[in-house]
Design an enzyme around this catalytic site. Structure first.
Site, PDB file in Angstrom:
ATOM      1  N   LYS A 144      33.247 -75.582 -91.112  1.00  5.27           N
ATOM      2  CA  LYS A 144      33.896 -76.204 -89.961  1.00  5.27           C
ATOM      3  C   LYS A 144      34.530 -77.483 -90.575  1.00  5.27           C
ATOM      4  O   LYS A 144      33.950 -78.158 -91.434  1.00  5.27           O
ATOM      5  CB  LYS A 144      32.624 -76.542 -88.780  1.00  5.27           C
ATOM      6  CG  LYS A 144      31.479 -77.527 -89.324  1.00  5.27           C
ATOM      7  CD  LYS A 144      31.698 -78.952 -89.273  1.00  5.27           C
ATOM      8  CE  LYS A 144      30.406 -79.621 -89.391  1.00  5.27           C
ATOM      9  NZ  LYS A 144      30.618 -81.061 -89.998  1.00  5.27           N
ATOM     10  N   GLY A 178      28.099 -75.770 -94.368  1.00  6.80           N
ATOM     11  CA  GLY A 178      27.834 -74.609 -94.977  1.00  6.80           C
ATOM     12  C   GLY A 178      26.322 -73.996 -94.754  1.00  6.80           C
ATOM     13  O   GLY A 178      26.329 -72.826 -94.426  1.00  6.80           O
ATOM     14  N   GLY A 179      25.533 -74.705 -95.033  1.00  8.91           N
ATOM     15  CA  GLY A 179      24.017 -74.406 -94.640  1.00  8.91           C
ATOM     16  C   GLY A 179      23.754 -74.015 -93.302  1.00  8.91           C
ATOM     17  O   GLY A 179      23.210 -72.965 -92.994  1.00  8.91           O
ATOM     18  N   ASP A 198      23.715 -78.481 -86.012  1.00  7.35           N
ATOM     19  CA  ASP A 198      24.916 -77.713 -85.782  1.00  7.35           C
ATOM     20  C   ASP A 198      24.723 -76.308 -85.697  1.00  7.35           C
ATOM     21  O   ASP A 198      25.855 -75.386 -85.626  1.00  7.35           O
ATOM     22  CB  ASP A 198      25.614 -78.167 -87.101  1.00  7.35           C
ATOM     23  CG  ASP A 198      26.419 -79.431 -87.294  1.00  7.35           C
ATOM     24  OD1 ASP A 198      26.401 -80.120 -86.021  1.00  7.35           O
ATOM     25  OD2 ASP A 198      26.837 -79.960 -88.225  1.00  7.35           O
TER      26      ASP A 198
HETATM   27  O1  C5P Z   1      19.697 -81.122 -87.647  1.00  6.65           O
HETATM   28  P1  C5P Z   1      19.872 -81.240 -89.030  1.00  6.65           P
HETATM   29  O2  C5P Z   1      18.422 -80.765 -89.704  1.00  6.65           O
HETATM   30  O3  C5P Z   1      20.977 -80.496 -89.558  1.00  6.65           O
HETATM   31  O4  C5P Z   1      19.995 -82.714 -89.342  1.00  6.65           O
HETATM   32  C1  C5P Z   1      19.782 -83.219 -90.598  1.00  6.65           C
HETATM   33  C2  C5P Z   1      19.314 -84.706 -90.399  1.00  6.65           C
HETATM   34  O5  C5P Z   1      20.472 -85.512 -90.073  1.00  6.65           O
HETATM   35  C3  C5P Z   1      18.385 -84.869 -89.500  1.00  6.65           C
HETATM   36  O6  C5P Z   1      16.818 -85.016 -89.828  1.00  6.65           O
HETATM   37  C4  C5P Z   1      18.630 -86.567 -88.945  1.00  6.65           C
HETATM   38  O7  C5P Z   1      17.949 -87.133 -90.009  1.00  6.65           O
HETATM   39  C5  C5P Z   1      20.403 -86.283 -89.036  1.00  6.65           C
HETATM   40  N1  C5P Z   1      20.872 -86.059 -87.925  1.00  6.65           N
HETATM   41  C6  C5P Z   1      20.989 -87.246 -86.895  1.00  6.65           C
HETATM   42  N2  C5P Z   1      21.586 -86.899 -85.724  1.00  6.65           N
HETATM   43  C7  C5P Z   1      21.991 -85.765 -85.353  1.00  6.65           C
HETATM   44  C8  C5P Z   1      22.042 -84.784 -86.394  1.00  6.65           C
HETATM   45  C9  C5P Z   1      21.528 -85.191 -87.684  1.00  6.65           C
HETATM   46  O8  C5P Z   1      20.279 -88.229 -86.924  1.00  6.65           O
HETATM   47  N3  C5P Z   1      22.751 -85.640 -84.184  1.00  6.65           N
END
Ligand code: C5P
Length: 306
Positions: A24, A115-116, A150
Site C-alpha cells: 500500500k 508488507g507484513g 493496518d
Molecule cells: O498495529 P501495529 O502492530 O502495526 O503497530 C505497530 C506499532 O506502531 C504499535 O505498537 C504502536 O507503537 C505504533 N502505532 C501507533 N498508532 C497507530 C498504529 C501503530 O502508535 N495507529
C-alpha cells in the site's frame, strides 16, 4: 479483482496454492493524537499498488503450522505475522489440515509499504479458502484487527479511508490509473519507533483532508498530488535526517506530491511523465536507493496460478 487469476489446485495433501499480497501507499496520513492504549488515532487513505509478496501454501498434517522466508529481517515461524494469522484461525476453527507457507518477499521491509500486514491479511484470506471456513470479509477484518492496525485494510484493499488506529476502514472511489514511483533507501524504519517520535497534531487537518478527498472523488490526480501529506515525516527525519535528500532528488526529476510512505523509510510520488520514471530507475541505484514503479490495484490480494 480477487479470484480472477484463480487456479484451484488444492484438492489433496501436498497440493500447492499461491497468493499475491499487494503493498500500500498512503494518499495522506494525519496523526490526530495519542490514545490511552498507547496507539495514535489516525486518519489516512490507503491505496493498494501492484508491488507484491508471494505466499505459497501447502497443506500438511493436522495441527502443524510452518512459515518460512528467506529475506533478511523477516522472522520465520511463530514470530511472523502470517503464522499468528493462521494460528488465530486454527485455534478458533480446528481445521482438518495444517499449513506450510513460504513467503517470497517483493515488498521491501521496514519501508512503510505495509508488507507484513499485507501478508497477514493474505494469510487470513487464503486460509479461509483452503480450509473452506466460509468467513465474510467483515469477519476477516475483525481477525485482522487483532494482528495489527493496518491488517483490516489489506483484507479488501483497493482505495480505502482508515480511521481509529487504522482498523476502521471504508471504501472510496477507486484511484484513477496512474504511475507512482517508490524510492527505498538501504535503511529501514520501525513503525513503533517512528510513532514514538510523533508529536501531537498542532493544527486541524480538516481542510487538507477535504481537499485530498475532493480530488480523489473527482479522480483529479494533479490536484491530489498538490495536497498529499504525511504527518510522520518529521518523526522519521528525527531518526534518519538524510531522508530529505530522497524527497529533493525525486522532486528535481519531476515527481509530483512526494511524501514519505507511511512510517517510512520509503518515499512515494506521482510520476506523470514516463521520462521521469526512466530517469529515476536509471539514477536511483547509483545513490544506493531502490526504485519501484507501481500502479494502483483494486484489491489487497489475489490467488495466482502456481
Ligand atoms: O498495529 P501495529 O502492530 O502495526 O503497530 C505497530 C506499532 O506502531 C504499535 O505498537 C504502536 O507503537 C505504533 N502505532 C501507533 N498508532 C497507530 C498504529 C501503530 O502508535 N495507529
Amino acid at each position: 479483482m480477487r479470484g480472477i487469476l484463480t487456479a484451484t489446485r488444492c484438492k489433496g495433501p501436498g497440493m500447492v496454492r499461491c497468493f499475491c499480497a499487494f503493498a500500500k501507499i498512503n494518499l495522506y496520513l494525519a496523526v490526530l493524537g495519542k490514545r490511552d492504549d498507547g496507539y495514535h488515532d489516525v486518519d489516512t487513505v490507503l491505496q493498494s499498488v501492484d508491488l507484491s509478496d508471494r505466499l505459497i501454501f501447502a497443506e500438511t498434517r493436522p495441527g502443524r503450522l510452518e512459515v518460512r522466508c528467506d529475506a533478511a529481517g523477516v522472522p520465520e515461524g511463530p514470530a511472523n505475522l502470517v503464522w499468528k494469522a493462521l494460528a488465530l484461525l486454527r485455534t478458533r476453527y480446528r481445521p482438518a489440515t495444517g499449513l506450510s507457507v513460504r513467503i517470497e518477499k517483493g515488498i521491501p521491509v521496514q519501508a512503510g509499504l505495509g508488507g507484513g500486514s499485507a501478508d497477514a491479511a493474505c494469510a487470513l484470506a487464503a486460509a479461509n479458502r483452503i480450509w473452506a471456513l466460509g468467513l465474510s470479509d467483515d469477519e476477516l477484518e475483525g481477525y485482522g484487527a487483532e494482528l495489527g492496525s493496518d491488517v483490516p485494510f489489506f483484507v479488501r484493499g483497493g482505495t480505502r479511508r482508515c480511521r481509529g488506529r487504522g482498523e476502521r476502514t471504508e471504501a472510496l472511489i477507486p484511484l484513477a490509473d496512474s504511475l507512482w514511483a517508490i524510492v527505498k533507501p538501504p535503511w529501514g524504519l520501525s513503525t513503533a519507533a517512528v510513532f514514538a517520535c510523533a508529536g501531537a497534531a498542532l493544527t486541524s487537518h480538516e481542510a487538507n483532508i477535504r481537499m485530498v478527498l475532493g480530488h480523489l472523488a473527482k479522480r483529479d490526480l494533479g490536484g491530489l498530488a498538490g495536497w498529499i501529506f504525511n504527518d510522520l515525516e518529521s518523526a522519521a527525519q528525527q531518526l534518519h535526517p538524510e531522508v530529505g535528500e530522497i524527497k529533493s532528488w525525486m522532486t528535481s526529476l519531476g515527481v509530483h506530491g512526494v511524501v514519505q510512505a507511511g512510517s517510512g523509510s520509503a518515499w512515494v510520488g506521482l510520476c506523470s511523465n514516463p521520462r521521469t520514471a526512466a530517469d529515476l530507475a536509471a539514477q536511483g541505484p547509483a545513490r544506493g536507493w531502490a526504485v519501484f514503479l507501481v500502479r494502483p490495484v483494486k484489491g489487497g490480494w489475489i490467488e495466482a496460478a502456481t
